[in-house]
Design a protein around this motif. Structure first.
Motif, PDB file in Angstrom:
ATOM      1  N   LEU A  99       0.831  -1.202   0.000  1.00  0.00           N
ATOM      2  CA  LEU A  99       0.000   0.000   0.000  1.00  0.00           C
ATOM      3  C   LEU A  99       0.866   1.252   0.000  1.00  0.00           C
ATOM      4  N   ALA A 100       1.924   1.250   0.802  1.00  0.00           N
ATOM      5  CA  ALA A 100       2.847   2.385   0.809  1.00  0.00           C
ATOM      6  C   ALA A 100       3.475   2.574  -0.564  1.00  0.00           C
ATOM      7  N   LYS A 101       3.828   1.479  -1.214  1.00  0.00           N
ATOM      8  CA  LYS A 101       4.445   1.556  -2.547  1.00  0.00           C
ATOM      9  C   LYS A 101       3.491   2.183  -3.559  1.00  0.00           C
ATOM     10  N   LYS A 102       2.223   1.774  -3.511  1.00  0.00           N
ATOM     11  CA  LYS A 102       1.237   2.334  -4.448  1.00  0.00           C
ATOM     12  C   LYS A 102       1.033   3.827  -4.209  1.00  0.00           C
ATOM     13  N   LEU A 103       1.004   4.223  -2.952  1.00  0.00           N
ATOM     14  CA  LEU A 103       0.820   5.641  -2.640  1.00  0.00           C
ATOM     15  C   LEU A 103       2.024   6.462  -3.097  1.00  0.00           C
TER      16      LEU A 103
ATOM     17  N   ASP B 106     -17.563  -0.388  16.020  1.00  0.00           N
ATOM     18  CA  ASP B 106     -16.142  -0.079  15.879  1.00  0.00           C
ATOM     19  C   ASP B 106     -15.921   1.110  14.957  1.00  0.00           C
ATOM     20  N   LYS B 107     -16.716   1.177  13.896  1.00  0.00           N
ATOM     21  CA  LYS B 107     -16.587   2.305  12.973  1.00  0.00           C
ATOM     22  C   LYS B 107     -16.988   3.607  13.663  1.00  0.00           C
ATOM     23  N   VAL B 108     -18.079   3.542  14.432  1.00  0.00           N
ATOM     24  CA  VAL B 108     -18.535   4.728  15.157  1.00  0.00           C
ATOM     25  C   VAL B 108     -17.491   5.161  16.180  1.00  0.00           C
ATOM     26  N   ALA B 109     -16.866   4.204  16.860  1.00  0.00           N
ATOM     27  CA  ALA B 109     -15.842   4.526  17.863  1.00  0.00           C
ATOM     28  C   ALA B 109     -14.691   5.287  17.221  1.00  0.00           C
ATOM     29  N   GLY B 110     -14.273   4.857  16.028  1.00  0.00           N
ATOM     30  CA  GLY B 110     -13.196   5.550  15.332  1.00  0.00           C
ATOM     31  C   GLY B 110     -13.581   6.966  14.959  1.00  0.00           C
ATOM     32  N   LEU B 111     -14.806   7.136  14.465  1.00  0.00           N
ATOM     33  CA  LEU B 111     -15.265   8.465  14.071  1.00  0.00           C
ATOM     34  C   LEU B 111     -15.451   9.369  15.288  1.00  0.00           C
ATOM     35  N   GLU B 112     -15.979   8.819  16.382  1.00  0.00           N
ATOM     36  CA  GLU B 112     -16.175   9.625  17.582  1.00  0.00           C
ATOM     37  C   GLU B 112     -14.842  10.027  18.212  1.00  0.00           C
ATOM     38  N   ALA B 113     -13.823   9.202  18.003  1.00  0.00           N
ATOM     39  CA  ALA B 113     -12.499   9.536  18.531  1.00  0.00           C
ATOM     40  C   ALA B 113     -11.873  10.690  17.766  1.00  0.00           C
ATOM     41  N   GLY B 114     -12.362  10.951  16.539  1.00  0.00           N
ATOM     42  CA  GLY B 114     -11.840  12.069  15.764  1.00  0.00           C
ATOM     43  C   GLY B 114     -11.443  11.754  14.346  1.00  0.00           C
ATOM     44  N   ALA B 115     -11.706  10.506  13.888  1.00  0.00           N
ATOM     45  CA  ALA B 115     -11.402  10.168  12.494  1.00  0.00           C
ATOM     46  C   ALA B 115     -12.369  10.881  11.552  1.00  0.00           C
ATOM     47  N   ASP B 116     -11.955  11.062  10.317  1.00  0.00           N
ATOM     48  CA  ASP B 116     -12.775  11.769   9.330  1.00  0.00           C
ATOM     49  C   ASP B 116     -13.518  10.831   8.391  1.00  0.00           C
ATOM     50  N   ASP B 117     -13.016   9.610   8.211  1.00  0.00           N
ATOM     51  CA  ASP B 117     -13.641   8.653   7.302  1.00  0.00           C
ATOM     52  C   ASP B 117     -13.110   7.270   7.656  1.00  0.00           C
ATOM     53  N   TYR B 118     -13.770   6.237   7.142  1.00  0.00           N
ATOM     54  CA  TYR B 118     -13.296   4.878   7.395  1.00  0.00           C
ATOM     55  C   TYR B 118     -13.439   4.031   6.145  1.00  0.00           C
ATOM     56  N   LEU B 119     -12.646   2.951   6.109  1.00  0.00           N
ATOM     57  CA  LEU B 119     -12.661   2.010   4.998  1.00  0.00           C
ATOM     58  C   LEU B 119     -12.502   0.616   5.587  1.00  0.00           C
ATOM     59  N   THR B 120     -13.412  -0.294   5.233  1.00  0.00           N
ATOM     60  CA  THR B 120     -13.401  -1.636   5.793  1.00  0.00           C
ATOM     61  C   THR B 120     -12.588  -2.581   4.911  1.00  0.00           C
ATOM     62  N   LYS B 121     -11.703  -3.357   5.537  1.00  0.00           N
ATOM     63  CA  LYS B 121     -10.931  -4.379   4.825  1.00  0.00           C
ATOM     64  C   LYS B 121     -11.825  -5.579   4.535  1.00  0.00           C
ATOM     65  N   PRO B 122     -11.579  -6.279   3.426  1.00  0.00           N
ATOM     66  CA  PRO B 122     -10.619  -5.937   2.363  1.00  0.00           C
ATOM     67  C   PRO B 122     -11.181  -4.849   1.461  1.00  0.00           C
ATOM     68  N   PHE B 123     -10.304  -4.087   0.846  1.00  0.00           N
ATOM     69  CA  PHE B 123     -10.713  -3.010  -0.042  1.00  0.00           C
ATOM     70  C   PHE B 123      -9.804  -3.015  -1.258  1.00  0.00           C
TER      71      PHE B 123
ATOM     72  N   TYR C 252      -7.490  -0.859  -3.945  1.00  0.00           N
ATOM     73  CA  TYR C 252      -6.689   0.363  -3.851  1.00  0.00           C
ATOM     74  C   TYR C 252      -7.386   1.590  -4.447  1.00  0.00           C
ATOM     75  N   PRO C 253      -8.050   1.498  -5.609  1.00  0.00           N
ATOM     76  CA  PRO C 253      -8.700   2.703  -6.148  1.00  0.00           C
ATOM     77  C   PRO C 253      -9.700   3.330  -5.176  1.00  0.00           C
ATOM     78  N   GLU C 254     -10.371   2.501  -4.362  1.00  0.00           N
ATOM     79  CA  GLU C 254     -11.309   3.059  -3.382  1.00  0.00           C
ATOM     80  C   GLU C 254     -10.555   3.834  -2.319  1.00  0.00           C
ATOM     81  N   LEU C 255      -9.452   3.278  -1.818  1.00  0.00           N
ATOM     82  CA  LEU C 255      -8.663   3.998  -0.827  1.00  0.00           C
ATOM     83  C   LEU C 255      -8.103   5.287  -1.418  1.00  0.00           C
ATOM     84  N   ALA C 256      -7.606   5.221  -2.648  1.00  0.00           N
ATOM     85  CA  ALA C 256      -7.046   6.414  -3.293  1.00  0.00           C
ATOM     86  C   ALA C 256      -8.088   7.516  -3.404  1.00  0.00           C
ATOM     87  N   ALA C 257      -9.330   7.133  -3.708  1.00  0.00           N
ATOM     88  CA  ALA C 257     -10.410   8.117  -3.825  1.00  0.00           C
ATOM     89  C   ALA C 257     -10.717   8.749  -2.469  1.00  0.00           C
ATOM     90  N   ARG C 258     -10.716   7.937  -1.398  1.00  0.00           N
ATOM     91  CA  ARG C 258     -10.979   8.467  -0.056  1.00  0.00           C
ATOM     92  C   ARG C 258      -9.860   9.425   0.366  1.00  0.00           C
TER      93      ARG C 258
END
Length: 225
Positions: free
Chosen positions: A16-20, A86-103, A105-111
């Motif tokens: 994933l780091a390589k693609k980014l 779990d998704k709500v917990a991440g957002l309430e902690a201060g995250a801006d968006d979430y992505l569920t595995k498996p995903f 790469y084009p979806e992650l790139a768009a987010r």
């Protein structure tokens, strides 16, 4: 743009780091929450990608601590957990968006792109720095004499000075922004880049755009901006 990818699974983190990187981003990585928190608080990033199921410090706690430290960096959560709590917990902690595995790469790139664009829209995209105009959206710089051609490093240095104005920025802070934290650095490189910026933006040395404060660093010296 500089991203921090915090993911403990090497089989996902490394490709994933390589693609980014191939997409044009600068990418730092961490394999556990403790290291991820340290990097997120110590170095300047434009976006964090955080797995929730991290060793040493889980992703939710990491996000809470990043926000408690006053960091407003956009955060994208990665999670293999399917239940909505779990998704709500991440957002309430201060995250801006979430992505569920498996995903894919084009979806992650768009987010990632959407979060970066949203953050960019919160800032002025056009700045008039006296005799110098900077278009942050197009990454273009011009003066009364016309467009100024800057290298990627020169532009990023100028952009960071703009973001930090009117504060003084140390050589160390500039190095942290321009280079991965584990690279060998030479403070002379920063001096060379500053010198080139001055010559390109103010060839007659009349504006005094970038001020040197001996022993402290540099400051963008623009009134009324």
């Amino acid at each position: 743009m500089r991203l921090l990818l915090i993911e403990d699974e090497a089989a996902l983190r490394e490709p994933l780091a390589k693609k980014l990187v191939e997409a044009g981003y600068r990418v730092d990585t961490a394999s556990d929450g403790a290291d991820g928190l340290y990097q997120a608080c110590e170095y300047p990033f434009d976006l964090l990608i955080v797995d929730l199921g991290l060793p040493k410090l889980n992703g939710v706690e990491l996000i809470r601590k990043v926000r408690a430290a006053g960091k407003s960096t956009p955060i994208l959560v990665l999670t293999a957990r399917s239940n909505w709590q779990d998704k709500v917990a991440g957002l309430e902690a201060g995250a801006d968006d979430y992505l569920t595995k498996p995903f894919e790469y084009p979806e992650l790139a768009a987010r990632v792109m959407a979060l970066l664009r949203r953050a960019l829209k919160a800032q002025p995209t056009g700045l008039n720095l006296g005799a110098i105009q900077v278009d942050l959206a197009r990454q273009q710089v011009s003066t009364s004499a016309g467009p100024v051609e800057l290298t990627a490093f020169e532009y990023r240095l100028l952009e960071y000075l703009i973001q930090q104005r009117p504060n003084v920025v140390s050589k160390q802070a500039l190095s942290d922004y321009l280079y991965p934290h584990d690279d060998d650095r030479d403070s002379n490189v920063i001096e060379v880049l500053i010198g080139r910026l001055r010559r390109k933006l103010d060839p007659d040395a009349q504006l005094g755009l970038i001020e040197t404060l001996r022993g402290r660093g540099y400051r963008l010296n623009v009134d009324g901006v």
